[in-house]
Design a protein around this motif. Sequence first.
Motif: not given
Length: 249
Positions: A70-74, A123-128, A220-223, A242-245
Amino acid sequence: MAKSNGILKIEGTIEDLTFYKKDGKNFVRRKGGVSRERILNDPSFIRTRENGAEFSHSASAGKLLRLALGGLVFKAKDSKLSSRMLQLMSKIKNLDTVSLRGQRKVSEGVSTAQGKQILKGFDFNANAPLNNVLFAPFVFESSNGVISFTDFIPAEQLQFPQGATHFSMQSAVLHLDFETGESEMGYSNVVNLPISFTPNASVLTPASVPTGNGCQLFLMLISFYQELNGVQYSLKNEEFNVLSIIEVL
């Protein structure tokens, strides 16, 4: 394939030429190759059909995971997330040792220890990537999904983008059955802190830990935020988030 540098920018197909845009550049290629009907029916293309079926399955599995989150990916993703996840799911699908060629499944591959290991750390954001942003040790409890930090000093143990004044952390537990498509999420509290040299102890505790057939993903999500006149604003459209498994069971 040719690159178009002209003033006229066309997208679409004209006769046997296809014009398209990729990464901000314009390209043109000539239509050709084997007809779709032949690929679907000719016995000599059976391997092609098998590869196509597994490619489609892997793409669907990646989409299933993205939708389940859901919203975590966005909040933390890059422009090539779909293609990177397709590659990931293809690797996991290849671990299916019980299905016939052309019918191998992600659900079978992820049930193996190696399949879970491939998914862990994505990592869903390869830049972070998480390992390039967070340098503080933490304790993870797989039984309840709790993540604990002790003496965490953000200004020293966090690689934060320029302009960031605050950050937030949140964990989540996703139960996902790649076979049936069933999923359920459990979210933790959100910890919001200033980026300072003050040590702190933070605990992320999911409100629920969904279980069932399939697998459990702990994330884990870091904003990052910039505070202005008492209001925190997402930094640069969340491109540094950051969003990582961190674990797969």
